[in-house]
Design a protein around this motif. Sequence first.
Motif, short mmCIF file in Angstrom:
data_model
loop_
_atom_site.label_atom_id
_atom_site.label_comp_id
_atom_site.label_asym_id
_atom_site.label_seq_id
_atom_site.Cartn_x
_atom_site.Cartn_y
_atom_site.Cartn_z
N ILE A 34 0.60 -7.21 12.43
CA ILE A 34 2.06 -7.38 12.42
C ILE A 34 2.73 -6.05 12.73
CG2 ILE A 34 4.05 -7.86 10.94
CD1 ILE A 34 2.31 -9.90 9.46
N GLY A 35 2.28 -5.00 12.05
CA GLY A 35 2.86 -3.68 12.28
C GLY A 35 2.63 -3.19 13.70
N LEU A 36 1.42 -3.40 14.23
CA LEU A 36 1.11 -2.94 15.59
C LEU A 36 1.95 -3.68 16.63
CD1 LEU A 36 -2.77 -2.59 15.40
CD2 LEU A 36 -1.09 -0.73 15.58
N MET A 37 2.11 -4.99 16.46
CA MET A 37 2.90 -5.77 17.42
C MET A 37 4.35 -5.31 17.47
SD MET A 37 1.57 -9.73 17.22
CE MET A 37 1.80 -9.89 15.45
N TYR A 94 9.32 3.10 12.11
CA TYR A 94 8.74 3.73 10.92
C TYR A 94 8.17 2.68 9.97
CZ TYR A 94 8.48 6.01 6.38
OH TYR A 94 8.05 6.45 5.16
N VAL A 95 8.94 1.63 9.69
CA VAL A 95 8.47 0.59 8.78
C VAL A 95 7.22 -0.09 9.33
CG1 VAL A 95 9.04 -1.67 7.81
CG2 VAL A 95 10.73 0.16 7.76
N SER A 99 2.29 -12.05 4.05
CA SER A 99 2.50 -10.80 4.77
C SER A 99 3.73 -10.88 5.67
CB SER A 99 1.25 -10.46 5.60
OG SER A 99 1.36 -9.18 6.17
N LEU A 100 3.87 -12.02 6.37
CA LEU A 100 5.05 -12.23 7.21
C LEU A 100 6.33 -12.23 6.37
CD1 LEU A 100 3.66 -15.01 9.56
CD2 LEU A 100 4.25 -12.68 10.23
N ALA A 101 6.28 -12.87 5.20
CA ALA A 101 7.44 -12.89 4.31
C ALA A 101 7.77 -11.48 3.83
CB ALA A 101 7.18 -13.80 3.13
N SER A 102 6.73 -10.69 3.56
CA SER A 102 6.92 -9.31 3.11
C SER A 102 7.63 -8.48 4.18
CB SER A 102 5.58 -8.68 2.77
OG SER A 102 5.72 -7.31 2.45
N TYR A 103 7.15 -8.60 5.42
CA TYR A 103 7.80 -7.83 6.49
C TYR A 103 9.22 -8.34 6.73
CZ TYR A 103 8.80 -5.31 10.71
OH TYR A 103 9.40 -4.48 11.62
N GLY A 104 9.41 -9.65 6.68
CA GLY A 104 10.75 -10.20 6.88
C GLY A 104 11.74 -9.67 5.85
#
Length: 278
Positions: free
Chosen positions: A43-46, A174-175, A213-218
């Motif tokens: 997720i972070g890399l994309m 950064y995030v 994980s998707l919810a966390s990033y959102g």
Amino acid sequence: MSIWVLFAVLAAAFLHALWNALIKVGTSKLGAMVILSVAEIPIGLMIALPRPSMDPAAWPWVLAAGCTHFFYKTFLTFAYEKGDLSRVYPIARGAAPLVVAVVGALFLNDVITGPQYAGIGVLALGIALMARGVFTDGESRRLLPFALGSAAATATYTLLDGLGARVSGDAITYVAWVFVADGLIFTLGSLLLRGTAVFPRAPRAWAVGTFASLASYGAYAISIWAMTVAPIAVVAALRETSILFAVLIGWLMFGERMTRDKAIAALMIVAGVIVTRL
């Protein structure tokens, strides 16, 4: 603040409570947290790779935040193994701004106003009442040090992220890199401590962990975006409604015991945090 930004921040608060709730779903809390961390890496890399390069001066902050997230997740995982979502989350989430406020007043020469002192007092009383419920309701007292450890780690990475995002020149990039560092450090650390047995085998566990994980990033991304279009203090205060969402999820979805004192404590924590951040 427009009504749409308000709804977006409330959605971010719900997503934060939701991913914490999803960690509670599985039988292995550590396994669920590992899956969440593994999913953070792609997720972070994309998100990071297509964006402009981050200022190299931000990399130490990224690594420091990733290491701090390891302790945050570890303490939080152990806390959820010992106690209810509706008990652990308010203490862990509410104590973090209390730590930041006290440390700022004592060591960073931050100016604390009269209303903010009142908010700190209400916040402290709410946390004390929530912690007292552990003893009066016969719950495991071992959740308290882990919940407070999670709060200390949250306060630390909050400071690191605030400084790192400013140095980076692009908060979103950064995030995203913090997500990658966080995912790698927690996954490798868990492997070193527990071996490959830490990885759940059930496909459903991987699906739930990835969604968490998707919810966390959102939750993270929406909050940062909102801070670019609305007052930071107001956004930060509204985010703390996640405490109420967590209490409701624990009560309605997990059947956790809801007492009058627990409800009052949750409301006091939210009120105290909002006042200290306005």
